[in-house]
Design a protein around this motif. Structure first.
Motif: not given
Length: 228
Positions: A33-35, A51-58, A78-83
């Motif tokens: 889950l990406i939030v 659970i991962w939070f994408a705002d740290k890359y914003y 974030q998606i690319k990191i997980l993939e």
């Protein structure tokens, strides 16, 4: 599989995202889950994995008109990191309109847009006619030629008849429920209402259409109380 939602503020769609994440992992799937925002988390997620939070890359832009693109870039990163770590996602399920707007700027063919409430109400709630017209046009651009999952026939009807979307692009999957948990929790609260009553569960928001509820209740001419 990857679920993506805007936040974990205490709404029904956010709660369902957590429930689906837990269920899929319990069944042996590799679900994440990406939030988009880590602010104001209204659920206990201490015992929930992936659970991962994408705002740290914003990175906040200098100009406001670049904000949406920057958020889309953070989500993409974030998606690319997980993939890279877990492999390519077979399915990405994007939940809530804020998330849908970002995916409309990205290029992921395995994305399904999950819609949980009437988008026409959301698009037209503004009393300013000019803003309403722009909002309707924006919704059409986001959802045109996209793969959509909605939770009711009513939402599908709205998408087809008011947003002119292709019926073949839309699938209905009703919300899952843990009935055992619901029954258990129903016994934890003592209702202090002696008379017969009808209960409505939902936050006070235009999408919940309390106007229809009140009009229907009026036509019923019943002695039952209406409890909100």
């Amino acid at each position: 599989m990857c679920l993506v939602t805007s936040s974990l503020v205490g709404g029904g769609a956010e709660k369902k995202a957590l429930e689906i994440l837990q269920y899929l992992n319990e069944q042996g799937y590799n679900a994440h889950l990406i939030v988009l925002s880590s602010k104001k988390i209204h659920f206990d997620i201490s015992n929930i994995e992936n659970i991962w939070f994408a705002d740290k890359y914003y990175k906040k832009p200098i100009f406001g008109f670049m904000e949406l693109q920057r958020k889309a870039q953070a989500l993409d990163f974030q998606i690319k990191i997980l993939e890279e770590k877990f492999g390519r996602f077979d399915l990405i399920l994007a939940r809530l309109y804020g998330t849908h707007r970002l995916f409309a700027k990205l290029n992921y063919e395995q994305v399904f847009y999950s819609i949980h409430s009437d988008p026409w109400v959301e698009a037209t709630h503004n009393k300013n006619l000019s803003k309403t017209i722009k909002s309707i046009a924006s919704f059409k651009r986001v959802y045109k030629n996209k793969k959509i999952v909605c939770v009711s026939k009513g939402i599908k009807y709205t998408l087809v008849n008011k947003f002119s979307l292709n019926e073949k692009d839309i699938t209905i999957i009703y919300n899952p429920f843990k009935f055992e948990d619901i029954i258990k929790k129903s016994t934890e609260y003592k209702v202090e209402i002696e008379d017969d009553y009808i209960v409505h569960v939902g936050r006070f928001h235009p999408q919940k259409r309390h106007d229809i509820l009140f009009e229907s209740y009026k036509k019923m001419k019943t002695e039952h109380k209406l409890v909100l």
